[in-house]
Design an enzyme around this catalytic site. Structure first.
Site, PDB file in Angstrom:
ATOM      1  N   ARG A  16     -10.995   0.861  14.878  1.00 51.48           N
ATOM      2  CA  ARG A  16     -10.835   1.525  13.593  1.00 51.48           C
ATOM      3  C   ARG A  16     -11.804   0.858  12.623  1.00 51.48           C
ATOM      4  NH1 ARG A  16      -4.778   1.914  11.138  1.00 51.48           N
ATOM      5  NH2 ARG A  16      -5.402  -0.127  10.332  1.00 51.48           N
ATOM      6  N   TYR A  30      15.703  30.194   7.606  1.00 47.64           N
ATOM      7  CA  TYR A  30      14.676  31.057   8.162  1.00 47.64           C
ATOM      8  C   TYR A  30      14.758  31.182   9.680  1.00 47.64           C
ATOM      9  CZ  TYR A  30      12.403  30.809   3.585  1.00 47.64           C
ATOM     10  OH  TYR A  30      12.120  30.898   2.242  1.00 47.64           O
ATOM     11  N   CYS A  40      13.641  23.967   4.714  1.00 44.72           N
ATOM     12  CA  CYS A  40      12.857  24.829   3.830  1.00 44.72           C
ATOM     13  C   CYS A  40      12.024  23.977   2.878  1.00 44.72           C
ATOM     14  CB  CYS A  40      13.783  25.745   3.043  1.00 44.72           C
ATOM     15  SG  CYS A  40      14.888  26.721   4.075  1.00 44.72           S
ATOM     16  N   ASP A  59      12.266  23.446  -0.309  1.00 46.07           N
ATOM     17  CA  ASP A  59      12.975  22.676  -1.325  1.00 46.07           C
ATOM     18  C   ASP A  59      14.469  22.549  -1.062  1.00 46.07           C
ATOM     19  OD1 ASP A  59      13.643  25.315  -1.821  1.00 46.07           O
ATOM     20  OD2 ASP A  59      12.312  25.457  -3.576  1.00 46.07           O
ATOM     21  N   ARG A  71       1.016 -10.514   7.395  1.00 47.96           N
ATOM     22  CA  ARG A  71       0.916  -9.367   6.487  1.00 47.96           C
ATOM     23  C   ARG A  71       1.992  -8.328   6.797  1.00 47.96           C
ATOM     24  NH1 ARG A  71      -4.278  -9.064   8.878  1.00 47.96           N
ATOM     25  NH2 ARG A  71      -3.601  -7.017   9.604  1.00 47.96           N
ATOM     26  N   HIS A 103      -6.757  -6.212  12.762  1.00 44.98           N
ATOM     27  CA  HIS A 103      -5.524  -5.462  13.001  1.00 44.98           C
ATOM     28  C   HIS A 103      -5.256  -5.394  14.499  1.00 44.98           C
ATOM     29  CE1 HIS A 103      -5.403  -3.652   8.881  1.00 44.98           C
ATOM     30  NE2 HIS A 103      -4.140  -3.453   9.179  1.00 44.98           N
ATOM     31  N   LYS A 162       0.833  -1.203   0.000  1.00 48.89           N
ATOM     32  CA  LYS A 162       0.000   0.000   0.000  1.00 48.89           C
ATOM     33  C   LYS A 162       0.869   1.255   0.000  1.00 48.89           C
ATOM     34  CE  LYS A 162      -0.418   0.257   5.050  1.00 48.89           C
ATOM     35  NZ  LYS A 162      -1.350   0.301   6.199  1.00 48.89           N
TER      36      LYS A 162
END
Length: 406
Positions: free
Chosen positions: A134, A268, A320, A322, A222, A166, A35
């Site tokens: 869940r 920054y 930052c 990028d 799993r 689960h 997944k």
């Protein structure tokens, strides 16, 4: 592609990890969970590598990924998908020979309708909430659903082939809930079988339980994160303790290197200020690429680890969008274009995804799955695909994948 960074994924390592996991659960079949784009490693190449390593099942949360596997020619193993909302392409999944989980009465109704539409029996796994709180049927909900499910089975619309759940505390194998959920699950299996369901596979064990709780291996395990070589129980042992190796290495080229004086603010808000004259290197990856901003560095705290040559340094200042900055030191000889490694196997003492998880206050799962699709995936170890579904063509296709892997 000119992107100055890449995630190098070793498919032979994924196959080897699956073999190791099979040894941990020798009496059970093994579902490699692929997944979330195979936890960021690339859905189709990783799935093929897992099959080459001996996986007899593949698992995806989203139905579109399960269908994508079939569309890509991954036909050898069974595939299970389990998370969908009303209106999902269930008919398409059934036609593609994908097993479908059912977690509610409305979901069963949709599966039955889809099976009738396409004229094919849907293979169904009943999901039971044994304590995670869940997705899944409560034990009472399972009892209420079974009569309708068995009527659909008698009609030929569905085949009740699996029952599953689960664990909430699988990463703490001695936690009382593991035994409690085991007991609830066993009761659910008995209820379904007594009602007339011919269950083929019972499954509840994720990566952590595959490695540490053999009492819940049942018919099928799993593993997910462990397939990619990361430990689901880092407090108990690292990958090597379980015969695993991380399959992904995230590397980049330094974009620039420059000398700055002592007392120079970096990034920054100047969380980091150079303590002396030094050389700064810019690594062209940031939070838009999946680098966690929580792994920023300051004067008091080293940021996420970066391997430069034979040294492991930390992110200097804020991460930052990028890019990140690393303080290379006053005597550094690195130049723009030199390779750095953010995480890898750790075999040479370099940083790992787990190290980044510690730096960011999260888990290794998040570090690898959050890596953006803008970061090219490059595949090595493709020779393991020669004998898997798709044969030599699969190996050639994987070798050619270098970007847009998501």
């Amino acid at each position: 592609m000119s992107f100055p960074a890449r995630a190098v994924v070793d498919l032979s390592v994924i196959a080897s990890n699956v073999r190791s996991l099979r040894a941990h659960a020798p009496t059970a079949q093994l579902m490699a969970v692929v997944k979330a784009d195979a936890y960021g490693h690339g859905l189709v190449p990783s799935a093929r590598a897992a099959v080459a390593g001996g996986a007899t099942w593949l698992g995806t949360a989203q139905m579109d990924e399960a269908i994508a596997l079939r569309d890509a020619g991954v036909t050898a193993p069974r595939v299970l998908t389990w998370l969908y909302a009303p209106g999902a392409p269930i008919a398409r999944a059934i036609e593609a020979d994908v097993d479908v989980s059912v977690s509610s009465a409305p979901a069963l109704d949709e599966v039955v309708a889809a099976a009738r539409l396409v004229g094919r029996t849907a293979r169904v796994h009943l999901k039971v909430d044994t304590g995670l709180g869940r997705n899944g049927l409560t034990p009472d909900g399972l009892a209420d659903l079974l009569p309708a499910a068995l009527r659909a089975q008698a009609e030929g619309a569905v085949a009740l082939v699996g029952i599953w759940s689960h664990l909430a505390f699988a990463d703490e194998p001695d936690h009382a809930t593991v035994r409690a959920q085991h007991d609830v699950f066993a009761d659910a299996v008995r209820l379904a079988e007594a009602a007339g369901a011919a269950i083929e596979v019972r499954h509840i064990a994720n990566s952590a339980a595959t490695l540490t709780s053999p009492q819940v291996h049942y018919d099928l395990v799993r593993p997910g994160i462990a397939v990619y070589g990361l430990s689901p129980v880092p407090q108990l042992g690292g990958p090597g303790d379980y015969g695993l190796v991380p399959a992904m290495t995230l590397e980049a080229e330094l974009a620039t290197v420059k000398r700055v004086p002592a007392g120079h603010g970096v990034s920054y808000a100047h969380q980091y200020v150079t303590p002396h004259e030094t050389r700064l290197g810019v690594v062209p990856l940031g939070y838009a690429d999946g680098i966690p901003r929580h792994a920023s560095g300051s004067r008091e705290r080293s940021g996420g680890p970066i391997r430069v040559g034979d040294r492991t340094l930390g992110v200097a200042g804020r991460v930052c969008m990028d890019q990140v900055v690393v303080d290379l030191g006053p005597d550094a000889t690195e130049q723009a274009g030199d390779r750095v490694e953010l995480f890898g196997t750790g075999a040479d003492g370099g940083p790992t995804a787990q190290d980044w998880a510690v730096a960011a206050g999260t888990i290794s799962y998040e570090i690898v799955t959050r890596l953006s699709g803008s970061v090219p995936r490059e595949y090595v170890g493709v020779e393991v695909l020669a004998g898997s579904a798709g044969g030599a063509a699969a190996a050639t296709g994987a070798a050619a994948v270098t970007g847009g892997a998501r």
